[in-house]
Enzyme design. Structure first.
Site, PDB file in Angstrom:
ATOM      1  N   SER A  63       4.616 -57.573  -2.706  1.00  0.00           N
ATOM      2  CA  SER A  63       4.891 -57.483  -1.264  1.00  0.00           C
ATOM      3  C   SER A  63       3.659 -57.612  -0.376  1.00  0.00           C
ATOM      4  O   SER A  63       3.809 -57.712   0.841  1.00  0.00           O
ATOM      5  CB  SER A  63       5.610 -56.170  -0.958  1.00  0.00           C
ATOM      6  OG  SER A  63       6.936 -56.267  -1.393  1.00  0.00           O
ATOM      7  N   LYS A  66       3.783 -60.510   1.875  1.00  0.00           N
ATOM      8  CA  LYS A  66       4.549 -60.496   3.134  1.00  0.00           C
ATOM      9  C   LYS A  66       3.618 -60.596   4.341  1.00  0.00           C
ATOM     10  O   LYS A  66       4.008 -61.096   5.394  1.00  0.00           O
ATOM     11  CB  LYS A  66       5.424 -59.235   3.200  1.00  0.00           C
ATOM     12  CG  LYS A  66       6.555 -59.263   2.151  1.00  0.00           C
ATOM     13  CD  LYS A  66       7.348 -57.965   2.068  1.00  0.00           C
ATOM     14  CE  LYS A  66       8.617 -58.131   1.255  1.00  0.00           C
ATOM     15  NZ  LYS A  66       8.814 -57.293   0.139  1.00  0.00           N
ATOM     16  N   TYR A 188      10.759 -67.122  -1.511  1.00  0.00           N
ATOM     17  CA  TYR A 188      10.463 -65.684  -1.521  1.00  0.00           C
ATOM     18  C   TYR A 188      10.030 -65.216  -2.917  1.00  0.00           C
ATOM     19  O   TYR A 188       9.048 -64.472  -3.056  1.00  0.00           O
ATOM     20  CB  TYR A 188      11.692 -64.890  -1.041  1.00  0.00           C
ATOM     21  CG  TYR A 188      11.478 -63.401  -1.121  1.00  0.00           C
ATOM     22  CD1 TYR A 188      10.739 -62.734  -0.144  1.00  0.00           C
ATOM     23  CD2 TYR A 188      11.969 -62.658  -2.197  1.00  0.00           C
ATOM     24  CE1 TYR A 188      10.504 -61.369  -0.241  1.00  0.00           C
ATOM     25  CE2 TYR A 188      11.738 -61.290  -2.295  1.00  0.00           C
ATOM     26  CZ  TYR A 188      11.013 -60.655  -1.314  1.00  0.00           C
ATOM     27  OH  TYR A 188      10.771 -59.300  -1.412  1.00  0.00           O
ATOM     28  N   TYR A 240       6.639 -48.758   3.443  1.00  0.00           N
ATOM     29  CA  TYR A 240       8.063 -48.406   3.406  1.00  0.00           C
ATOM     30  C   TYR A 240       8.273 -46.956   3.844  1.00  0.00           C
ATOM     31  O   TYR A 240       7.734 -46.537   4.865  1.00  0.00           O
ATOM     32  CB  TYR A 240       8.655 -48.664   2.002  1.00  0.00           C
ATOM     33  CG  TYR A 240       8.143 -49.956   1.433  1.00  0.00           C
ATOM     34  CD1 TYR A 240       8.480 -51.162   2.040  1.00  0.00           C
ATOM     35  CD2 TYR A 240       7.276 -49.993   0.353  1.00  0.00           C
ATOM     36  CE1 TYR A 240       7.986 -52.362   1.557  1.00  0.00           C
ATOM     37  CE2 TYR A 240       6.786 -51.195  -0.142  1.00  0.00           C
ATOM     38  CZ  TYR A 240       7.147 -52.361   0.473  1.00  0.00           C
ATOM     39  OH  TYR A 240       6.653 -53.533  -0.007  1.00  0.00           O
ATOM     40  N   VAL A 258       4.549 -53.895  -5.417  1.00  0.00           N
ATOM     41  CA  VAL A 258       4.944 -53.205  -6.655  1.00  0.00           C
ATOM     42  C   VAL A 258       4.161 -53.665  -7.889  1.00  0.00           C
ATOM     43  O   VAL A 258       4.332 -53.109  -8.968  1.00  0.00           O
ATOM     44  CB  VAL A 258       6.464 -53.277  -6.948  1.00  0.00           C
ATOM     45  CG1 VAL A 258       7.272 -52.487  -5.945  1.00  0.00           C
ATOM     46  CG2 VAL A 258       6.953 -54.707  -7.039  1.00  0.00           C
TER      47      VAL A 258
HETATM   48  N1  GLN Z   1       9.509 -58.702  -5.787  1.00  0.00           N
HETATM   49  C1  GLN Z   1       9.780 -57.425  -5.212  1.00  0.00           C
HETATM   50  C2  GLN Z   1      11.144 -57.445  -4.558  1.00  0.00           C
HETATM   51  O1  GLN Z   1      11.448 -58.334  -3.840  1.00  0.00           O
HETATM   52  C3  GLN Z   1       8.698 -57.039  -4.231  1.00  0.00           C
HETATM   53  C4  GLN Z   1       8.833 -55.624  -3.762  1.00  0.00           C
HETATM   54  C5  GLN Z   1       7.546 -54.928  -3.419  1.00  0.00           C
HETATM   55  O2  GLN Z   1       6.437 -55.323  -3.797  1.00  0.00           O
HETATM   56  N2  GLN Z   1       7.678 -53.805  -2.749  1.00  0.00           N
HETATM   57  O3  GLN Z   1      11.934 -56.573  -4.762  1.00  0.00           O
END
Ligand code: GLN
Length: 304
Positions: A63, A66, A188, A240, A258
């Site tokens: 993420s 992003k 994505y 988050y 993650v």
């Molecule tokens: N690939 C993960 C997802 O889309 C990324 C989530 C994350 O890094 N928080 O669920």
């Protein structure tokens, strides 16, 4: 204390955190990463770099990507971007479906999965080859042509991407996704699968410590106002449902993934990236958060 001394002290202290969290196991490619990896890298606006541990090993940034996608879409789309995605913390897990229904398919912010999927949709709108363009962009920011898409991770993301597929389909039904659903998901999943090291991440995030200008070339990527807003969203939404605690304990804008990576920005000074794959219950790196908390405590550098 000098930066090398501080990094050494941090690496020693975070050892106590290792073994407390869990490596992400929603896809096999991430579950295989050894939990005891630890890297930390710092890049300053005046061109210094310091690093320790596994700072040159590339990992799945997940993420954290992003932020790059938003930095690529925002200057093209302009302020109308905020009609399709909000700027409020969600207080929910990154892949939550709940709020989207109450809020008619407009995600709370660009750093939860639903919001990031809208940003990916904007990349399709503005770039004829969005996947190639995103990778080139990250390579330019990091000054490293070694950054790559880990295709095994991308494939695994697709095989297990049911929640992301649900999010994008739901938003499509609310007309907040314009491109074909499969195309948005493919991009994505690849952006989640970008592999880079702490050293490359710290260098790439200097852009946000420098008000939108690449320090090495002087090239402006974001306007000053856009850079401020990206930092604001990192501070309020970068972790988050743990964003408040990160601001409380660390006091810097940042973004986690993650894969166990976290990047944080000290405006006008530096960017710092840390990697430790074991995650806490919010999906943020257990030792990574501790490392950044120690960094701001040792240096007294925070935005507050
Ligand atoms: N690939 C993960 C997802 O889309 C990324 C989530 C994350 O890094 N928080 O669920």
């Amino acid at each position: 204390m000098s930066y090398p001394e501080i990094l050494t002290a941090i690496a020693k202290e975070v050892r106590a955190e290792q073994g407390k969290g869990q490596v992400a196991d929603y896809i096999p490619a991430l579950a295989r990463v050894p939990g005891d990896k630890f890297g930390i890298a710092l890049a300053t606006l005046d061109g210094q770099q310091f690093q320790l541990g596994d700072a040159d090993e590339q990992f799945s940034i997940q993420s954290i990507s992003k932020v790059f996608a938003l930095a690529l879409a925002y200057p093209k789309e302009g302020e109308q971007l905020w009609e399709r995605v909000g700027m409020e913390p969600s207080g929910n897990p990154f892949n939550s479906l709940v709020q989207l229904e109450y809020e008619q398919g407009i995600p709370r912010n660009p750093f939860i999965n639903a919001g990031a999927l809208v940003i990916t949709d904007l990349l399709v709108k503005h770039y004829p080859r969005p996947k190639a363009h995103l990778l080139d962009f990250i390579r330019e920011l990091s000054g490293s042509y070694d950054v790559y898409y880990d295709h095994e991770v991308a494939r695994s993301e697709r095989e297990h991407g049911f929640t992301n597929a649900a999010l994008v389909n739901f938003m499509k039904s609310h007309h907040n996704i314009k491109a074909p659903v499969d195309q948005v998901l493919d991009i994505y999943f690849h952006q989640c699968a970008v592999a880079m090291s702490c050293r490359e991440l710290a260098q790439a995030f200097l852009l946000l410590a420098n008000h939108g200008i690449l320090p090495e070339t002087g090239k402006r990527i974001l306007s000053k106002s856009q850079a401020k807003r990206l930092n604001a969203i990192m501070l309020t939404c970068g972790f988050y449902d743990e964003a408040g605690e990160f601001a409380f304990c660390v006091g810097l804008p940042g973004k986690s993934g993650v894969g166990g990576g976290i990047v944080a920005v000290v405006p006008n000074k530096l960017a710092i990236a840390v990697w430790s794959p074991e995650l806490n219950e919010h999906g943020n790196s257990q030792a990574g958060i501790k490392a950044l908390e120690l960094f701001t405590s040792y240096t007294g550098q925070s935005i507050f």
